[in-house]
Write an enzyme that holds these catalytic residues in place. Sequence first.
Site, PDB file in Angstrom:
ATOM      1  N   GLU A 302     -58.394 -59.069 -13.320  1.00 56.90           N
ATOM      2  CA  GLU A 302     -58.092 -59.422 -14.705  1.00 56.90           C
ATOM      3  C   GLU A 302     -56.759 -58.775 -15.085  1.00 56.90           C
ATOM      4  O   GLU A 302     -56.413 -57.696 -14.582  1.00 56.90           O
ATOM      5  CB  GLU A 302     -59.245 -58.934 -15.578  1.00 56.90           C
ATOM      6  N   PHE A 477     -58.159 -62.008 -20.973  1.00 52.47           N
ATOM      7  CA  PHE A 477     -59.036 -63.184 -20.919  1.00 52.47           C
ATOM      8  C   PHE A 477     -58.682 -64.087 -19.737  1.00 52.47           C
ATOM      9  O   PHE A 477     -58.759 -65.309 -19.831  1.00 52.47           O
ATOM     10  CB  PHE A 477     -58.999 -63.984 -22.228  1.00 52.47           C
ATOM     11  N   HIS A 478     -58.320 -63.477 -18.587  1.00 55.71           N
ATOM     12  CA  HIS A 478     -57.925 -64.230 -17.394  1.00 55.71           C
ATOM     13  C   HIS A 478     -58.711 -63.773 -16.163  1.00 55.71           C
ATOM     14  O   HIS A 478     -58.121 -63.426 -15.144  1.00 55.71           O
ATOM     15  CB  HIS A 478     -56.428 -64.047 -17.126  1.00 55.71           C
ATOM     16  N   PRO A 479     -60.049 -63.763 -16.178  1.00 50.28           N
ATOM     17  CA  PRO A 479     -60.791 -63.287 -15.015  1.00 50.28           C
ATOM     18  C   PRO A 479     -60.733 -64.282 -13.856  1.00 50.28           C
ATOM     19  O   PRO A 479     -60.825 -65.493 -14.047  1.00 50.28           O
ATOM     20  CB  PRO A 479     -62.219 -63.152 -15.543  1.00 50.28           C
TER      21      PRO A 479
END
Length: 551
Positions: A302, A477-479
Amino acid sequence: METSFDYIVVGAGSAGCAVAGRLAQAGGHSVAVLEAGPHDHSAAVTTPLGLVLTTGKAGPRNYGYRTQRQPLLNERRGRQPRGRGLGGSSSINGMVYIRGVPRDYDRWAEAGCEGWSWEDVLPYFRRSQCNERNGGRDDALHGGAGPLNVADQRSPSPFSRYFLEAAQSAGYRYNPDFNGAAQEGVGYYQLTQRNGERWNAARAYLHGGEAGRLSRLPNLHVLTDTQAVRIVFEGIRATGVEVRRGDEVQTLTARREVIVSSGAFGSPQLLMASGIGPADHLRELGVSVVVNSPDVGRNLQEHVDVLLYQLKVGSTDLLGPSVGMAWRMFNEWRRYGRERTGMLTGNVAEAGGFFKSDAGLDDPDLQAHFMTAAVTHPMRWGQGYSCHMCVLRPHSRGLLRLASPDTREAPVIDLNMLTDPRDMEALIKGVHILKRIFDQPALKRFGGVFGDPHLRADGSDDDAIREIIAQRADTAFHPVGTCRMGSDEHAVVDPQLRVRGVEGLRVVDASIMPTIVGGNTNAPAIMIGEKAADLILGRRTAVLEATTETA
């Protein structure tokens, strides 16, 4: 309702919509796409600024996950909004269209992911995209006729321009296209919009932009409010999906393949709940083991992100609660209804930049998002602006595990943020970059006061910056990465995205990324869906160059 299909796609997010739409468009096959949430025909989705209503707490369109407490972030829980409903996170995200840099994908190929180099994936980025700058024409880096509309912002705030002026005064070049020949520099973000409305993956691939429809293709069956319970196997072959619709549980059959597209959290969760994962963990929860695959849920990555320089400025060109802003938003709503222009077309993070923490790096390793709001927790009275800075290629790795075999229960998410000290050092350098920018007259002339007690005007003390990061850092918010692709025996999926150890099952979403890309992850997820469709259909990349068909 039909219960038997050629292909079943579990999850109607960015990649799921793309792969389902392309498979259905190819004709000759029936395709079902299953989505646990509702349809996307809502003003909260189509109005770009509606994201402020959907990305907060958990709700009908947001799973609203929270991480485990992070020891290096003062034992705080991280926020992980994830889209629930058609379009997945493309229905609630900031709409920023970024691909990363060629080296991101060449690194995948070098690590054993044959067919995933920049040269291999660029045609899929181009095929997916309709970039309005091109006027319907393709060029070497952009598409002009794809289903995913990408546009310049219609009504950016003047403060976004002031940020860019300040950054240029600080010595950073203006970059008109972050997806062009070079990524480094500052500029405006292009957004997945059309005519001032959000253009999510469902709109692009499932219902062709038409409101009030779930599918425009007769062989594409879109099943909303349908929760996948587990994948059904006959021996080691996936033959269908057990689903829950309301109080009813039934089994849908896949004659050819089951395609899991539930995202970096949902995909490993469904695999483990179905018996594919670390055997000891599954047995502890009473799950029958189909395949011992220890790396399911590992490799979680992330973009560690810190929100800084939140300044209160008395201008209704900025967002925030006030009497003056309430009147401004009333007029903006009327303007949006008439013209599809104005503040409601914005995404809050209108401008930003890509920077190098060290001049010797080949590519930027830091990204800034300038915010036309002073985002504080809780939100305080008045308008302002702020800025995020994130580390693009973190070295820290997290882990996802089941809390329960019930897929309706949130999984256990542990990001292990900043456990590799290199991530902290890069972020500190990013804070110094922001300080140089915010000290320029283009922004400093507006004055303002810090809107958060954790922040200090003096950014020269690295120990103080470490404290601020520990107090303020969170996720971007980029897993990605929890069903890692590779050619080694520990990889969860192979370069064809087939799940190792079983048949008839693939994973198609950002969870397959071996390493995270340098930028926002929505465009790469859609690319993965586009490429997966050709892998499933047995097409070669060369076919792409001869077609400009849209979904």
